[in-house]
Design a protein around this motif. Structure first.
Motif, mmCIF file in Angstrom:
data_model
loop_
_atom_site.group_PDB
_atom_site.id
_atom_site.type_symbol
_atom_site.label_atom_id
_atom_site.label_comp_id
_atom_site.label_asym_id
_atom_site.label_seq_id
_atom_site.Cartn_x
_atom_site.Cartn_y
_atom_site.Cartn_z
ATOM 1 N N ARG A 105 1.261 -1.238 -0.145
ATOM 2 C CA ARG A 105 -0.132 0.261 -0.315
ATOM 3 C C ARG A 105 0.580 1.287 0.461
ATOM 4 N NH1 ARG A 105 -2.483 0.087 6.039
ATOM 5 N NH2 ARG A 105 0.048 0.220 6.670
ATOM 6 N N MET A 106 0.320 2.613 -0.774
ATOM 7 C CA MET A 106 0.968 3.525 0.067
ATOM 8 C C MET A 106 0.316 4.652 0.859
ATOM 9 S SD MET A 106 1.551 4.862 -4.314
ATOM 10 C CE MET A 106 -0.424 5.674 -4.463
ATOM 11 N N VAL A 107 1.736 5.020 1.194
ATOM 12 C CA VAL A 107 0.769 5.583 2.349
ATOM 13 C C VAL A 107 1.563 7.023 2.568
ATOM 14 C CG1 VAL A 107 1.816 6.490 4.655
ATOM 15 C CG2 VAL A 107 1.934 3.673 3.880
ATOM 16 N N GLY A 108 0.138 8.213 1.873
ATOM 17 C CA GLY A 108 0.298 9.293 2.101
ATOM 18 C C GLY A 108 0.872 10.423 3.164
ATOM 19 N N SER A 109 0.610 11.943 3.413
ATOM 20 C CA SER A 109 1.139 11.981 4.076
ATOM 21 C C SER A 109 0.186 12.430 5.603
ATOM 22 C CB SER A 109 0.575 13.667 3.790
ATOM 23 O OG SER A 109 -0.471 14.497 3.318
ATOM 24 N N GLY A 110 -0.201 11.996 5.658
ATOM 25 C CA GLY A 110 -1.360 11.350 6.467
ATOM 26 C C GLY A 110 -2.657 13.013 7.281
ATOM 27 N N ASN A 111 -1.968 13.729 7.128
ATOM 28 C CA ASN A 111 -2.822 15.244 7.271
ATOM 29 C C ASN A 111 -4.015 14.709 6.155
ATOM 30 O OD1 ASN A 111 -1.100 15.865 9.282
ATOM 31 N ND2 ASN A 111 0.277 17.011 8.089
ATOM 32 N N GLY A 112 -4.200 14.655 5.120
ATOM 33 C CA GLY A 112 -5.724 14.316 4.747
ATOM 34 C C GLY A 112 -5.281 15.408 3.542
ATOM 35 N N ALA A 113 -6.333 16.208 2.761
ATOM 36 C CA ALA A 113 -6.047 16.611 1.383
ATOM 37 C C ALA A 113 -7.808 17.013 2.010
ATOM 38 C CB ALA A 113 -6.397 16.044 0.234
ATOM 39 N N VAL A 114 -7.901 18.205 0.715
ATOM 40 C CA VAL A 114 -9.441 19.544 0.813
ATOM 41 C C VAL A 114 -9.925 19.109 -0.809
ATOM 42 C CG1 VAL A 114 -9.539 19.696 2.978
ATOM 43 C CG2 VAL A 114 -8.396 21.251 1.026
ATOM 44 N N MET A 115 -10.114 19.101 -1.340
ATOM 45 C CA MET A 115 -11.113 19.766 -2.119
ATOM 46 C C MET A 115 -12.783 20.356 -1.821
ATOM 47 S SD MET A 115 -12.851 17.476 -5.936
ATOM 48 C CE MET A 115 -10.740 17.930 -6.188
ATOM 49 N N ILE A 116 -12.408 22.095 -3.332
ATOM 50 C CA ILE A 116 -13.725 22.945 -2.429
ATOM 51 C C ILE A 116 -14.428 23.525 -3.623
ATOM 52 C CG2 ILE A 116 -13.510 25.351 -2.122
ATOM 53 C CD1 ILE A 116 -10.461 23.565 -1.212
ATOM 54 N N VAL A 117 -15.511 23.235 -3.805
ATOM 55 C CA VAL A 117 -16.340 23.757 -4.623
ATOM 56 C C VAL A 117 -16.958 25.130 -4.432
ATOM 57 C CG1 VAL A 117 -18.489 23.199 -5.913
ATOM 58 C CG2 VAL A 117 -17.651 21.080 -4.792
ATOM 59 N N PRO A 118 -15.783 26.091 -5.156
ATOM 60 C CA PRO A 118 -16.403 27.512 -4.901
ATOM 61 C C PRO A 118 -17.671 27.612 -5.389
ATOM 62 C CG PRO A 118 -14.366 27.531 -6.077
ATOM 63 C CD PRO A 118 -14.684 26.015 -5.661
ATOM 64 N N MET A 119 -18.360 28.725 -5.209
ATOM 65 C CA MET A 119 -19.546 29.409 -5.682
ATOM 66 C C MET A 119 -19.354 30.867 -5.475
ATOM 67 S SD MET A 119 -21.037 27.035 -6.034
ATOM 68 C CE MET A 119 -22.776 27.380 -6.515
ATOM 69 N N LEU A 120 -19.134 31.135 -6.957
ATOM 70 C CA LEU A 120 -18.767 32.676 -7.056
ATOM 71 C C LEU A 120 -20.095 33.775 -6.711
ATOM 72 C CD1 LEU A 120 -17.099 34.715 -8.338
ATOM 73 C CD2 LEU A 120 -17.425 34.454 -10.695
ATOM 74 N N ASP A 121 -21.294 32.903 -7.413
ATOM 75 C CA ASP A 121 -22.805 33.327 -7.342
ATOM 76 C C ASP A 121 -23.890 32.219 -6.845
ATOM 77 O OD1 ASP A 121 -23.922 32.385 -9.810
ATOM 78 O OD2 ASP A 121 -22.479 34.834 -10.493
ATOM 79 N N ALA A 122 -25.194 32.032 -7.106
ATOM 80 C CA ALA A 122 -25.985 31.216 -6.411
ATOM 81 C C ALA A 122 -26.601 30.585 -7.817
ATOM 82 C CB ALA A 122 -27.429 31.237 -6.814
ATOM 83 N N ASP A 123 -25.632 31.106 -9.297
ATOM 84 C CA ASP A 123 -25.981 30.071 -10.135
ATOM 85 C C ASP A 123 -24.119 29.909 -11.399
ATOM 86 O OD1 ASP A 123 -28.403 30.292 -10.277
ATOM 87 O OD2 ASP A 123 -27.718 32.602 -10.910
ATOM 88 N N THR A 124 -23.293 29.794 -10.294
ATOM 89 C CA THR A 124 -21.832 30.346 -10.718
ATOM 90 C C THR A 124 -20.715 29.036 -10.113
ATOM 91 O OG1 THR A 124 -22.307 31.854 -11.863
ATOM 92 C CG2 THR A 124 -20.073 30.838 -12.441
ATOM 93 N N PHE A 125 -20.123 27.711 -10.632
ATOM 94 C CA PHE A 125 -19.391 27.913 -9.414
ATOM 95 C C PHE A 125 -17.666 27.765 -9.975
ATOM 96 C CE2 PHE A 125 -18.818 23.924 -12.155
ATOM 97 C CZ PHE A 125 -20.346 23.260 -12.149
ATOM 98 N N LEU A 126 -16.759 28.103 -9.450
ATOM 99 C CA LEU A 126 -15.366 28.124 -10.370
ATOM 100 C C LEU A 126 -14.877 26.467 -10.143
ATOM 101 C CD1 LEU A 126 -14.451 32.115 -9.177
ATOM 102 C CD2 LEU A 126 -14.726 31.081 -10.811
ATOM 103 N N LEU A 127 -13.857 27.129 -11.391
ATOM 104 C CA LEU A 127 -12.606 25.466 -11.857
ATOM 105 C C LEU A 127 -11.719 26.114 -12.138
ATOM 106 C CD1 LEU A 127 -15.720 24.216 -13.760
ATOM 107 C CD2 LEU A 127 -14.185 22.593 -12.119
ATOM 108 N N VAL A 128 -10.216 25.308 -11.529
ATOM 109 C CA VAL A 128 -8.939 25.381 -11.829
ATOM 110 C C VAL A 128 -8.574 24.826 -13.351
ATOM 111 C CG1 VAL A 128 -8.589 27.345 -9.722
ATOM 112 C CG2 VAL A 128 -7.983 24.066 -10.233
ATOM 113 N N ARG A 129 -8.025 25.279 -14.381
ATOM 114 C CA ARG A 129 -7.381 24.590 -15.329
ATOM 115 C C ARG A 129 -6.012 24.569 -14.476
ATOM 116 N NH1 ARG A 129 -9.171 26.518 -19.198
ATOM 117 N NH2 ARG A 129 -10.861 24.532 -20.165
ATOM 118 N N GLU A 130 -5.133 23.440 -14.446
ATOM 119 C CA GLU A 130 -3.890 23.024 -13.592
ATOM 120 C C GLU A 130 -2.898 21.948 -14.078
ATOM 121 O OE1 GLU A 130 -3.518 22.444 -9.788
ATOM 122 O OE2 GLU A 130 -5.364 21.271 -9.097
ATOM 123 N N TYR A 131 -2.031 22.179 -14.492
ATOM 124 C CA TYR A 131 -1.194 20.744 -14.881
ATOM 125 C C TYR A 131 -0.606 19.639 -14.141
ATOM 126 C CZ TYR A 131 3.338 18.675 -16.404
ATOM 127 O OH TYR A 131 3.848 17.213 -16.778
#
Length: 192
Positions: free
Chosen positions: A41-67
């Protein structure tokens, strides 16, 4: 199936490889029926991670484009990152927003905890919806600025068809968010 599975006994474990980000551990196991097996098994950092769905307004969320080095491509997804030592998941989520899209959030709503390939990896990720965004920038560890991409919530099905929106955790976050929105829990006057 009746009863609860009994966890196998760990007879031995040793690290067989290590990189800057991960370690690979070999486990010697004996299952309740006496069957002995060796797992890795792979063992990661142990602290975990987060993902966020940011809402710019009630009708729009923001995504990111990254490498993404794993696929050597640019991918579209939601802001995410590791929880640093001493941080709460909420603090890490707000920090990642500021580093990746230039916004902070006055309201983070926990959606779910997901795991990536639990048969081989102990990585856990908390998913949040971020509302009441305000402009705020923190310096992150990205090698280049990330592109923030607004997307209409009502057009989420076309997002699922985008060739650069393939990451399973982002798809899970999208579907959890859509379910949350359809329940009427989020979109109330003045909440976003």
């Amino acid at each position: 199936m009746t009863g609860k599975n009994q966890l196998p006994k760990i007879n031995g474990q040793k690290q067989v490889a290590k990189s800057r980000l991960f370690a690979i551990e070999q486990l010697e196991l004996t299952f309740s029926n006496g069957e002995a097996r060796q797992y890795e098994r792979m063992v990661g950092s142990g602290n975990g991670a987060v993902m966020i769905v940011p809402m710019l307004d009630a009708d729009t969320f923001l995504l990111v484009r990254e490498y993404c080095a794993g696929t050597h491509s640019y991918e579209l997804g939601f802001p995410k990152g590791l929880i640093d030592p001493g941080e709460t998941p909420e603090y890490a989520a707000n920090r990642e927003l500021q580093e990746e899209i230039g916004y902070g959030s006055k309201r983070l709503q926990f959606l779910s905890k997901v795991m990536m390939a639990p048969a081989f990896f102990n990585a856990k990720m908390d998913i949040y919806i971020a509302t009441n965004l305000y402009p705020s920038t923190l310096e992150g560890d990205e090698p280049e600025p990330l592109e923030a991409v607004p997307w209409p919530v009502k057009d989420y099905q076309s997002l699922l068809q985008q060739p650069d929106f393939q990451e399973a955790r982002s798809i899970a976050a999208l579907m959890l968010s859509i379910d949350y929105f359809s329940s009427g829990k989020l979109i109330k006057q003045g909440e976003i």
